[in-house]
Design an enzyme around this catalytic site. Structure first.
Site, PDB file in Angstrom:
ATOM      1  N   ASP A 321       0.862  -1.179   0.000  1.00 54.97           N
ATOM      2  CA  ASP A 321       0.000   0.000   0.000  1.00 54.97           C
ATOM      3  C   ASP A 321       0.894   1.222   0.000  1.00 54.97           C
ATOM      4  O   ASP A 321       1.523   1.483   1.012  1.00 54.97           O
ATOM      5  CB  ASP A 321      -0.972  -0.014   1.182  1.00 54.97           C
ATOM      6  CG  ASP A 321      -0.352  -0.544   2.493  1.00 54.97           C
ATOM      7  OD1 ASP A 321       0.650  -1.273   2.456  1.00 54.97           O
ATOM      8  OD2 ASP A 321      -0.881  -0.205   3.555  1.00 54.97           O
ATOM      9  N   GLU A 511      12.428   1.121   7.210  1.00 56.75           N
ATOM     10  CA  GLU A 511      11.491   0.182   6.598  1.00 56.75           C
ATOM     11  C   GLU A 511      11.731   0.043   5.101  1.00 56.75           C
ATOM     12  O   GLU A 511      11.361  -0.955   4.497  1.00 56.75           O
ATOM     13  CB  GLU A 511      10.048   0.638   6.847  1.00 56.75           C
ATOM     14  CG  GLU A 511       9.786   2.007   6.274  1.00 56.75           C
ATOM     15  CD  GLU A 511       8.319   2.404   6.208  1.00 56.75           C
ATOM     16  OE1 GLU A 511       7.448   1.553   6.344  1.00 56.75           O
ATOM     17  OE2 GLU A 511       8.068   3.605   6.010  1.00 56.75           O
TER      18      GLU A 511
END
Ligand code: NAG
Ligand code: NAG
Ligand code: NAG
Length: 577
Positions: A321, A511
């Site tokens: 996403d 991340e």
């Protein structure tokens, strides 16, 4: 209201496709954390920089009391509450996020796990030790009150402590946990892993599936199904057959959920196939990104909004996403139509789960179950070969349900069937390597990008993600081809060099990384700022450090392969002797 009836119609149509009776009640009906006027007003007033902040806040009073106080405020202000009044209301009725958990130092954490000794480069060895130390910062335990008064929290109570990704992600996440678990096992922390597995198994018992993450507002969607693989890794480390025997039925249930709720019949060139897709039949903005989803939907006609929201939730379910990978028709987020896509990686994950479950049942003596899974896997492999594989281009591709065509764009996920061990013959491996070369993937010296498409989305160029490195590298590394193994090593070396260089600079793991700069940088784009921590990045780095410890180097810049150094040394020796 037009939007709502349109949504019901959509759900009904898709429901028919799924063999369901009609619209489903959403799995979370909290009028504070999942839907309703309070949520709408607070999120649209943008009291906090990140919408996730509000839906993570615990209540100071029972939910009925909070709702009745809110309704009173709503009436007294004629339906239009000022931002100041809202702020005061939130301060009185909510606590800061994170107060419901405490930092937890895993009991099985010990200094200097064995694998560190296999790392020859001393700077990489010291860094690997730092990464091992970070587990102590990412461990979390829930306070007992979450269990005693669950309706005052959006957090879903789980009995065992766990490791979180980090940054804004302060609860457990489903697919992240697979890479975290690989790292924890290298750190000899099987006890922590068992607790995390137990939490996930408890979710399946309670809800019939594993939510995207550990919050009630994530219950409407899952995330890439890697539970069976997590169990497999744990068993490879512990051989704990008792734990498997106790929980095999729950693993079966989770796979049933994916087959029952997220499969799709495809008839193609006169044949019928069943494969899986990401699919969330619930509308409404995502509670944790409410204002963004609302504002995005306002760009569309009202009758298209509910279906956009269900597509965005399915985007969350995919883990990607968001990405141009899910756009159909334009390069805009509002053209996300993921329910129309049959993704390679999802089907690779399930293909692997079917094989692992067959193995598990064989171990436990359940021959019939094992055979059922092998038959399901054979069906899936045939479907993947017919619909997703492209023999000329040498890769698998996402399949579009409406056009009946493959999406030929590059994504690391295209090679996930090799990663999953679903296809592993040498001819396929050779074609996969050529596919990477044809797309010049080996020229990206800081890591493999999420796609070659530049967009504002975080799962696109120039971002690179740890799990996506793994989806390419592991399949090549485990293959029987020496050439593919060497490509895998080079890709791992690139990734380690980027992670290490950025760590030297910022003393942090991220991340995702931006690979378009000279050194690699923390990534950007998407809905929120880049996050530090970071569970899966650490897990993947530890895997490469353990696997290639005797070859990896911390030196930057292009390197001569070690054999060239040897030749050079011999040459110099020849000159001087
Ligand atoms: C609510 O109040 C704000 C300012 O206080 C005003 O701009 C807005 O038009 C009002 N909205 C409604 C629906 O009354
Ligand atoms: C999955 O489908 C079943 C019906 O087959 C339904 O009861 C359940 O709510 C669905 N689960 C989710 C999370 O959508
Ligand atoms: C697919 O088709 C079969 C047989 O036609 C049917 O039994 C099954 O429910 C369908 N599955 C889905 C996901 O539509």
């Amino acid at each position: 209201m037009q939007g709502v009836s349109r949504m019901l119609q959509l759900v009904f149509l898709l429901g028919l496709e799924l063999g369901l009776e009609g619209a489903l009640p959403p799995p979370c009906d909290s009028q504070i954390y999942c839907t309703g006027e309070l949520l709408r007003q607070v999120q649209m007033a943008k009291l906090f920089q990140d919408d996730k902040h509000f839906v993570d806040m615990p209540l100071t009073k029972a939910p009925d009391q909070v709702l009745s106080d809110f309704n009173e405020l709503l009436h007294s202000s004629g339906g239009n509450i000022s931002q100041d009044h809202l702020k005061t209301f939130v301060n009185e009725h909510f606590k800061d996020p994170g107060e419901e958990m405490e930092t937890w130092i895993p009991e099985d954490w010990k200094p200097s796990p064995k694998f560190l000794q296999s790392i020859s480069d001393s700077r990489l060895q010291a860094w690997a030790e730092d990464l091992h130390n970070i587990w102590k910062k990412l461990g979390r335990k829930m306070k007992l009150d979450v269990s005693n008064q669950p309706d005052r929290y959006s957090l879903i109570y789980v009995a065992h402590p766990f490791v979180v990704p980090g940054g804004r992600f302060i609860e457990f996440y489903y697919w992240d946990s697979y890479w975290v678990i690989e790292g924890l096992l290298l750190s000899d922390m099987a006890g922590t892993v068992k607790g995390m597995l137990q939490n996930f198994l408890d979710m399946v018992k309670r809800y019939g599936h594993i939510p995207n993450g550990g919050r009630v507002y994530y219950l409407q969607r899952s995330q890439p199904p890697l539970l069976t693989l997590m169990m497999d890794r744990y068993l490879a480390y512990t051989d704990d057959l008792t734990f498997l025997r106790e929980n095999i039925g729950i693993l079966d249930l989770e796979l049933d959920f994916w087959m029952r709720n997220k499969s799709v019949n495809i008839s193609h060139e006169g044949k019928n196939y069943i494969l899986n897709r990401y699919y969330v039949p619930y509308g409404g903005p995502r509670p944790e990104s409410y204002s963004k989803d609302q504002e995005l939907a306002e760009l569309l006609p009202e009758d298209a909004r509910e279906s956009l929201w269900s597509e965005l939730k399915a985007g969350g379910e995919s883990g990607w996403d968001f990405s141009s990978r899910w756009f159909v028709g334009s390069n805009y987020l509002f053209d996300t139509k993921i329910s129309r896509v049959v993704p390679v990686d999802l089907n690779a994950f399930l293909c692997q789960a079917e094989e692992l479950l067959a193995n598990f049942h064989t171990k436990l003596g359940n021959t019939n179950m094992a055979q059922n899974y092998l038959a399901a896997q054979a069906q899936r492999k045939a479907a993947m070969k017919a619909l997703l594989w492209n023999d000329i281009l040498g890769s698998w591709f996402d399949f579009h349900l409406e056009t009946g065509k493959q999406n030929r764009a590059f994504y690391p996920s295209n090679l996930s069937p090799l990663w999953a061990g679903c296809f592993s013959d040498l001819d396929t491996v050779r074609k996969n390597v050529k596919y990477l070369e044809d797309n010049k993937i080996l020229t990206y010296s800081h890591g493999i990008p999420a796609s070659l498409q530049i967009s504002d989305q975080q799962w696109d160029f120039p971002n690179a993600w740890a799990p996506l490195q793994d989806l390419v590298i592991k399949g090549l590394a485990d293959s029987g081809s020496a050439q593919a193994q060497e490509v895998a090593f080079q890709l791992a070396q690139n990734w380690i060099r980027t992670n290490f260089a950025v760590y030297q600079k910022n003393k942090a793991m991220y991340e995702k990384y931006d690979i378009s700069t000279d050194t690699g940088e923390p990534g950007g784009g998407g809905e929120y700022k880049v996050q530090e921590g970071f569970g899966w990045t650490n897990g993947v780095a530890l895997q490469y450090l353990a696997r290639y410890g005797n070859r990896l180097t911390s030196r930057s810049g292009p390197m001569l392969p070690s054999t060239s150094w040897l030749l050079l040394a011999l040459l110099l020796l020849g000159l001087f002797c």
